[in-house]
Design a protein around this motif. Structure first.
Motif, PDB file in Angstrom:
ATOM      1  N   ILE A  84      38.695  20.592  92.060  1.00 52.60           N
ATOM      2  CA  ILE A  84      37.805  21.733  91.846  1.00 52.60           C
ATOM      3  C   ILE A  84      36.426  21.374  92.384  1.00 52.60           C
ATOM      4  O   ILE A  84      35.894  20.296  92.100  1.00 52.60           O
ATOM      5  CB  ILE A  84      37.702  22.099  90.354  1.00 52.60           C
ATOM      6  CG1 ILE A  84      39.095  22.303  89.742  1.00 52.60           C
ATOM      7  CG2 ILE A  84      36.857  23.361  90.175  1.00 52.60           C
ATOM      8  CD1 ILE A  84      39.067  22.575  88.252  1.00 52.60           C
ATOM      9  N   TYR A  85      35.857  22.276  93.178  1.00 56.99           N
ATOM     10  CA  TYR A  85      34.537  22.100  93.788  1.00 56.99           C
ATOM     11  C   TYR A  85      33.566  23.122  93.217  1.00 56.99           C
ATOM     12  O   TYR A  85      33.947  24.255  92.886  1.00 56.99           O
ATOM     13  CB  TYR A  85      34.606  22.287  95.294  1.00 56.99           C
ATOM     14  CG  TYR A  85      35.341  21.209  96.056  1.00 56.99           C
ATOM     15  CD1 TYR A  85      34.660  20.281  96.829  1.00 56.99           C
ATOM     16  CD2 TYR A  85      36.731  21.128  96.009  1.00 56.99           C
ATOM     17  CE1 TYR A  85      35.339  19.296  97.539  1.00 56.99           C
ATOM     18  CE2 TYR A  85      37.421  20.142  96.714  1.00 56.99           C
ATOM     19  CZ  TYR A  85      36.718  19.237  97.474  1.00 56.99           C
ATOM     20  OH  TYR A  85      37.387  18.272  98.180  1.00 56.99           O
ATOM     21  N   PHE A  86      32.299  22.726  93.139  1.00 56.25           N
ATOM     22  CA  PHE A  86      31.254  23.674  92.742  1.00 56.25           C
ATOM     23  C   PHE A  86      30.456  24.073  93.972  1.00 56.25           C
ATOM     24  O   PHE A  86      30.101  23.225  94.798  1.00 56.25           O
ATOM     25  CB  PHE A  86      30.325  23.061  91.697  1.00 56.25           C
ATOM     26  CG  PHE A  86      29.284  24.019  91.171  1.00 56.25           C
ATOM     27  CD1 PHE A  86      29.619  24.979  90.234  1.00 56.25           C
ATOM     28  CD2 PHE A  86      27.973  23.978  91.641  1.00 56.25           C
ATOM     29  CE1 PHE A  86      28.670  25.868  89.751  1.00 56.25           C
ATOM     30  CE2 PHE A  86      27.022  24.862  91.167  1.00 56.25           C
ATOM     31  CZ  PHE A  86      27.373  25.818  90.224  1.00 56.25           C
ATOM     32  N   ASP A  87      30.160  25.360  94.077  1.00 54.10           N
ATOM     33  CA  ASP A  87      29.405  25.906  95.206  1.00 54.10           C
ATOM     34  C   ASP A  87      27.950  26.082  94.781  1.00 54.10           C
ATOM     35  O   ASP A  87      27.630  26.951  93.972  1.00 54.10           O
ATOM     36  CB  ASP A  87      30.019  27.249  95.617  1.00 54.10           C
ATOM     37  CG  ASP A  87      29.326  27.867  96.834  1.00 54.10           C
ATOM     38  OD1 ASP A  87      28.353  27.263  97.322  1.00 54.10           O
ATOM     39  OD2 ASP A  87      29.770  28.932  97.276  1.00 54.10           O
ATOM     40  N   PHE A  88      27.063  25.228  95.313  1.00 50.51           N
ATOM     41  CA  PHE A  88      25.650  25.296  94.962  1.00 50.51           C
ATOM     42  C   PHE A  88      24.936  26.459  95.665  1.00 50.51           C
ATOM     43  O   PHE A  88      23.876  26.892  95.206  1.00 50.51           O
ATOM     44  CB  PHE A  88      24.952  23.979  95.339  1.00 50.51           C
ATOM     45  CG  PHE A  88      25.022  22.918  94.276  1.00 50.51           C
ATOM     46  CD1 PHE A  88      24.098  22.887  93.246  1.00 50.51           C
ATOM     47  CD2 PHE A  88      26.023  21.970  94.295  1.00 50.51           C
ATOM     48  CE1 PHE A  88      24.154  21.908  92.272  1.00 50.51           C
ATOM     49  CE2 PHE A  88      26.095  20.980  93.315  1.00 50.51           C
ATOM     50  CZ  PHE A  88      25.163  20.951  92.295  1.00 50.51           C
ATOM     51  N   HIS A  89      25.484  26.940  96.774  1.00 47.33           N
ATOM     52  CA  HIS A  89      24.788  27.964  97.562  1.00 47.33           C
ATOM     53  C   HIS A  89      25.725  29.121  97.952  1.00 47.33           C
ATOM     54  O   HIS A  89      26.047  29.305  99.125  1.00 47.33           O
ATOM     55  CB  HIS A  89      24.185  27.330  98.816  1.00 47.33           C
ATOM     56  CG  HIS A  89      23.157  26.280  98.534  1.00 47.33           C
ATOM     57  ND1 HIS A  89      21.889  26.594  98.098  1.00 47.33           N
ATOM     58  CD2 HIS A  89      23.227  24.933  98.609  1.00 47.33           C
ATOM     59  CE1 HIS A  89      21.211  25.463  97.922  1.00 47.33           C
ATOM     60  NE2 HIS A  89      22.010  24.444  98.222  1.00 47.33           N
ATOM     61  N   PHE A 104      28.885  22.117  98.741  1.00 47.05           N
ATOM     62  CA  PHE A 104      30.026  21.940  97.848  1.00 47.05           C
ATOM     63  C   PHE A 104      30.093  20.510  97.326  1.00 47.05           C
ATOM     64  O   PHE A 104      29.875  19.557  98.071  1.00 47.05           O
ATOM     65  CB  PHE A 104      31.334  22.277  98.583  1.00 47.05           C
ATOM     66  CG  PHE A 104      31.416  23.703  99.042  1.00 47.05           C
ATOM     67  CD1 PHE A 104      31.770  24.712  98.167  1.00 47.05           C
ATOM     68  CD2 PHE A 104      31.127  24.024 100.363  1.00 47.05           C
ATOM     69  CE1 PHE A 104      31.849  26.024  98.603  1.00 47.05           C
ATOM     70  CE2 PHE A 104      31.199  25.330 100.809  1.00 47.05           C
ATOM     71  CZ  PHE A 104      31.557  26.346  99.927  1.00 47.05           C
ATOM     72  N   ILE A 105      30.414  20.367  96.043  1.00 46.64           N
ATOM     73  CA  ILE A 105      30.599  19.046  95.447  1.00 46.64           C
ATOM     74  C   ILE A 105      31.885  19.054  94.633  1.00 46.64           C
ATOM     75  O   ILE A 105      32.107  19.941  93.809  1.00 46.64           O
ATOM     76  CB  ILE A 105      29.389  18.642  94.574  1.00 46.64           C
ATOM     77  CG1 ILE A 105      29.608  17.250  93.981  1.00 46.64           C
ATOM     78  CG2 ILE A 105      29.124  19.642  93.473  1.00 46.64           C
ATOM     79  CD1 ILE A 105      28.410  16.686  93.253  1.00 46.64           C
ATOM     80  N   GLU A 106      32.757  18.093  94.899  1.00 38.14           N
ATOM     81  CA  GLU A 106      34.006  17.966  94.146  1.00 38.14           C
ATOM     82  C   GLU A 106      33.712  17.246  92.843  1.00 38.14           C
ATOM     83  O   GLU A 106      33.086  16.186  92.837  1.00 38.14           O
ATOM     84  CB  GLU A 106      35.029  17.191  94.978  1.00 38.14           C
ATOM     85  CG  GLU A 106      36.362  16.980  94.271  1.00 38.14           C
ATOM     86  CD  GLU A 106      36.478  15.625  93.602  1.00 38.14           C
ATOM     87  OE1 GLU A 106      36.856  15.602  92.413  1.00 38.14           O
ATOM     88  OE2 GLU A 106      36.167  14.621  94.241  1.00 38.14           O
ATOM     89  N   PHE A 107      34.138  17.815  91.707  1.00 45.74           N
ATOM     90  CA  PHE A 107      33.794  17.205  90.430  1.00 45.74           C
ATOM     91  C   PHE A 107      34.997  17.030  89.512  1.00 45.74           C
ATOM     92  O   PHE A 107      34.902  16.350  88.490  1.00 45.74           O
ATOM     93  CB  PHE A 107      32.721  18.034  89.710  1.00 45.74           C
ATOM     94  CG  PHE A 107      33.188  19.395  89.266  1.00 45.74           C
ATOM     95  CD1 PHE A 107      33.706  19.590  87.989  1.00 45.74           C
ATOM     96  CD2 PHE A 107      33.113  20.483  90.120  1.00 45.74           C
ATOM     97  CE1 PHE A 107      34.130  20.842  87.578  1.00 45.74           C
ATOM     98  CE2 PHE A 107      33.537  21.742  89.714  1.00 45.74           C
ATOM     99  CZ  PHE A 107      34.050  21.921  88.445  1.00 45.74           C
ATOM    100  N   TYR A 108      36.123  17.653  89.829  1.00 48.12           N
ATOM    101  CA  TYR A 108      37.295  17.575  88.937  1.00 48.12           C
ATOM    102  C   TYR A 108      38.524  17.305  89.778  1.00 48.12           C
ATOM    103  O   TYR A 108      38.707  17.920  90.829  1.00 48.12           O
ATOM    104  CB  TYR A 108      37.470  18.897  88.174  1.00 48.12           C
ATOM    105  CG  TYR A 108      38.275  18.779  86.892  1.00 48.12           C
ATOM    106  CD1 TYR A 108      37.660  18.868  85.665  1.00 48.12           C
ATOM    107  CD2 TYR A 108      39.658  18.569  86.920  1.00 48.12           C
ATOM    108  CE1 TYR A 108      38.388  18.760  84.478  1.00 48.12           C
ATOM    109  CE2 TYR A 108      40.388  18.446  85.752  1.00 48.12           C
ATOM    110  CZ  TYR A 108      39.745  18.545  84.532  1.00 48.12           C
ATOM    111  OH  TYR A 108      40.469  18.433  83.374  1.00 48.12           O
ATOM    112  N   ASN A 109      39.373  16.399  89.307  1.00 54.08           N
ATOM    113  CA  ASN A 109      40.558  16.033  90.083  1.00 54.08           C
ATOM    114  C   ASN A 109      41.786  16.006  89.187  1.00 54.08           C
ATOM    115  O   ASN A 109      41.741  15.489  88.068  1.00 54.08           O
ATOM    116  CB  ASN A 109      40.357  14.661  90.736  1.00 54.08           C
ATOM    117  CG  ASN A 109      41.411  14.356  91.786  1.00 54.08           C
ATOM    118  OD1 ASN A 109      42.187  15.230  92.159  1.00 54.08           O
ATOM    119  ND2 ASN A 109      41.445  13.124  92.244  1.00 54.08           N
TER     120      ASN A 109
END
Length: 788
Positions: A84-89, A104-109
């Motif tokens: 799961i990635y979070f979209d900052f923009h 994008f930053i991946e934070f959950y695997n």
């Protein structure tokens, strides 16, 4: 029981649903700012995200094996991933590029451990399948706090702000390189604080070297920010405040942390400026690589970790000769090992050849002081032989032995091996893997391979070493009790006549502490504690609180030496049965042997009487020489020291006057250059301090100009000094740079202030040419013709 449910039918939907619930409901992340990735061939996961969770297909990315297939190695358990990635923009549009880490930053695997991969690369379903899932704490902090990177979260940013305030820097408007330096300081200081709290001190080995590298990198980046004074302890105070709620031991160690930082930073700052100047000279050369020799000099002399040299060189586009550096390091290791007696390489080679034939030596020495044994291998000068005549130095390998082999700091036993017509004196025993090698000499008879012998250790020597070894354990216990409970062993020597104990400590011990330690150990000796020995699993030993030496390798079963209520350590050495057998304990010396490492030398048992007898002889001799009572000796020595100090001052004063007198005779040889005068000369055997005084006084007489003087105060030692008037400095001439370049011709270097600088060298034969070059350079830089 799961009945007929398959892995995909049950576990995947549950794990994915729980992950989505956590991030959207518990952590309340907006679903529209989340992007999911799946392995390109994992149709199950794609369908669950799309149909079960309701994620739009365009926000589910299929990625290849590199990104979304987890493996434990070339073979073994493995399986597809879903992240799961979070979209900052999200304002940047619907186009999704997960490689864009600014957005994008991946934070959950979620790792679906479904398969086993064999050596051919074939995948077969695991009998016991599972899901490995989790997320990054600092990444989640970054997302929840909506900051662009981990460094700007409340976990680290307050530390960065403290460093920025010290350097009078506005982080928000600082350029990228400044922000990088601040991030390095914030990250490294946090790590250093926890390392010191865990009992690690800076050194040149193991984890201590890691600590030193981190801290010195912090100091260097502080200098890049313009911070010239000590600052690490102040920054660390913020790191401690951030950590103390979760890690209260960090606050408890605040004073220790500050002291260690202050000590190590002071030590590094003392040499950093000189090291940086030397490195700058290396970087200015035409070569594209710093030599291994130069990198080693920076490491060995100036305390620059190799990684720091590499980092600075890389900033200038240069590399470092790592192979050359390792050669220098190996030579240093060899030099340090020259005094350490080990099994001869020839013996080692023979042992390697016999390894398949020889069994491990059976050690009987814990319970027996003598035993019958058989010679399994007989070596002379490291070579296998059948027999050895009287007077021959031999190395013996026996099937069983009561002789202790050197290990764990304890030296090998001494004693004798005897047969019907042969006697061998054993002088030392060493161990290679499980094979004991007895070093000795045939006293009488001819020794044959295969002989049956009686082995008898020297009981007097054994008792002495046992007393010293148990005393070493008591010493460590006393250090922890009186000085600092985090003290740990860094090395030891247990011999027949003395003991030596190295330990981690950032400061020298006070005389009061040494007295308390000595008194405590003698109290434990007098209390006659019984020593208990047990063999147990290593986990059980650690659970009981047994101390293990850092870096030592232990098997599944360990030997525990317990002095109940006093000390409990893992140890393979020999010990007294009762502390009363030690008799007495006396500290001989306490010194520093390396940064963060202290050493106590002591004696125990009969060696104490020998030590006291020697000291008594010295005291009696001094009393006879001075014709005074023993108690008057300290005052008499103080008086003599004061007289010597006064005489030395007078001698130095006379030396300076003589140097000035010699220099005065050279005044008429000064060369006029316009309104300036220069004087370049040699003053015989004048010492460096007197040379400096002479140069300053000569320049004062000359007025505006330059004085360069040299001397050879000792064989193979050259002293140089340059004194420049303000006019020359204004013209751009720097005494430090000038004299440093001249000194290189004599195999040395140096530097100093723009108007006054000193240097040294080792090659006096090059001094005439060096002084001639000094004259040439002064004429050249003052733009006047030069005539030899």
């Amino acid at each position: 029981m799961l009945g007929n449910f398959s892995f995909g039918d049950y576990f995947k939907p549950q794990a994915i649903a729980w992950a989505w619930e956590l991030v959207t409901q518990v952590l309340q992340l907006p679903p529209e700012q989340l992007v999911v990735s799946v392995f390109q061939a994992d149709e199950e996961a794609f369908a669950i995200w799309r149909d079960g969770i309701g994620v739009p297909p365009e926000r589910i990315q299929r990625l290849g094996e590199k990104d979304n297939f987890w493996v434990s190695g070339p073979t073994g358990p493995c399986g597809p991933c879903s992240e799961i990635y979070f979209d900052f923009h999200p304002e940047r549009g619907d186009a999704i590029d997960l490689e864009d880490d600014t957005r994008f930053i991946e934070f959950y695997n979620l790792v679906f451990m479904q398969y086993n991969r064999d050596t051919e690369g074939n995948l077969t379903p695991l009998q016991n399948q599972n899901i490995d899932t989790g997320m990054g704490l600092e990444r989640m902090a970054q997302i929840l706090q909506r900051v662009p990177n981990n460094y700007e979260t409340d976990l680290i940013f307050p530390i960065i702000q403290t460093a920025a305030a010290i350097g009078a820097i506005d982080y928000a408007t600082a350029d990228q390189s400044t922000q990088v330096s601040l991030k390095v300081i914030g990250d490294h200081i946090r790590a250093v604080v926890h390392m010191i709290a865990d009992g690690i001190t800076a050194s040149n080995i193991g984890r201590g070297y890691v600590l030193r590298r981190l801290l010195r990198r912090v100091v260097r980046h502080g200098r890049l920010l313009g911070i010239q004074t000590q600052f690490t302890a102040e920054v660390a105070a913020t790191a401690i405040a951030l950590a103390e709620v979760a890690y209260p031991q960090v606050r408890a160690k605040a004073a220790v942390i500050a002291a260690e930082l202050h000590r190590e930073e002071s030590r590094f700052l003392e040499t950093l400026e000189r090291g940086e100047k030397l490195l700058a000279e290396m970087l200015q050369s035409e070569t594209q690589q710093i030599t291994g020799r130069d990198a080693f000099i920076l490491y060995d002399t100036y305390g620059f970790p190799l990684e720091l040299t590499q980092e600075i060189a890389a900033e200038k586009g240069l590399s470092v000769d790592l192979e050359g550096f390792e050669v220098e390091m190996q030579q240093q290791r060899q030099r340090s090992q020259d005094a350490h007696e080990t099994i001869d390489l020839t013996v080692q080679g023979t042992l390697d050849q016999l390894a398949a034939e020889l069994h491990d030596t059976e050690f009987l020495g814990y319970t027996q002081v003598s035993a019958t044994t058989q010679v399994k291998a007989l070596l002379v000068a490291g070579k296998l032989v059948k027999a050895a005549a009287p007077g021959t130095a031999v190395q013996l390998i026996l099937d069983r032995t009561p002789f202790y082999a050197e290990s764990g700091g304890q030296i090998g036993d001494r004693g004798y091996l005897a047969g019907e017509a042969v006697l061998i004196r054993v002088e030392d025993v060493k161990k290679e893997s499980g094979i004991f090698v007895h070093f000795g000499r045939v006293e009488r008879g001819t020794l044959q391979g295969g002989d049956q012998l009686t082995a008898q250790i020297d009981l007097a020597c054994r008792r002495r070493v046992q007393a010293n070894h148990t005393a070493t354990h008591l010493l460590q216990a006393a250090l922890k009790l009186i000085v600092d409970p985090t003290i740990s062993q860094a090395g030891s020597l247990v011999a027949f006549d003395r003991l030596r104990f190295d330990f981690n400590c950032s400061r020298g011990l006070t005389s009061q502490e040494l007295h308390q330690i000595e008194e405590q150990i003698n109290t434990w000796i007098a209390e006659a504690h019984t020593t208990e020995v047990a063999v147990m699993p290593i986990a059980a030993a650690k659970a009981k609180g047994a101390i293990a030496m850092f870096g030592e390798k232990y098997g599944d079963e360990v030997r525990v030496i317990d002095v109940p209520g006093v000390s409990m350590e893992l140890c393979g050495g020999t010990h007294v049965h009762n502390t009363a057998e030690i008799g007495l304990f006396k500290i001989v010396a306490e010194t520093g042997v390396a940064a963060g490492i202290r050493r106590i030398e002591a004696v125990a048992g009969p060696a104490v009487l020998e030590y006291l007898n020697l000291r008594d002889h010295v005291v009696r001799d001094l009393s006879d020489r001075f014709k005074i009572k023993p108690e008057e000796i300290p005052d008499r020595i103080t008086s003599l020291q004061q007289e010597l100090k006064t005489a030395q001052k007078q001698i130095e004063s006379l030396k300076s006057e003589l140097a000035v007198a010699k220099a005065d005779r050279l005044f008429t040889h000064a060369e006029p250059i316009g309104d300036l005068k220069i004087l370049v000369a040699q003053l015989g055997e004048v010492d460096a301090d007197s040379l400096k005084i002479a140069a300053e006084q000569l320049l004062e007489k000359l007025g505006e100009g330059a004085v360069v003087l040299a001397s050879v105060p000792e064989p193979d030692k050259v002293s140089l000094v340059a004194a420049f008037s303000p006019t020359l400095v204004q013209k751009g001439l720097q005494a430090g740079k000038f004299i440093g370049a001249i000194a290189k011709r004599c195999g040395g270097g140096g530097g100093g202030r723009p108007h006054l600088a000193q240097a040294g060298g080792r090659d006096a034969s090059q001094l005439p040419e060096a002084l001639a070059e000094a004259r040439r350079q002064l004429h050249y830089q003052l733009q006047t013709p030069f005539q030899p």
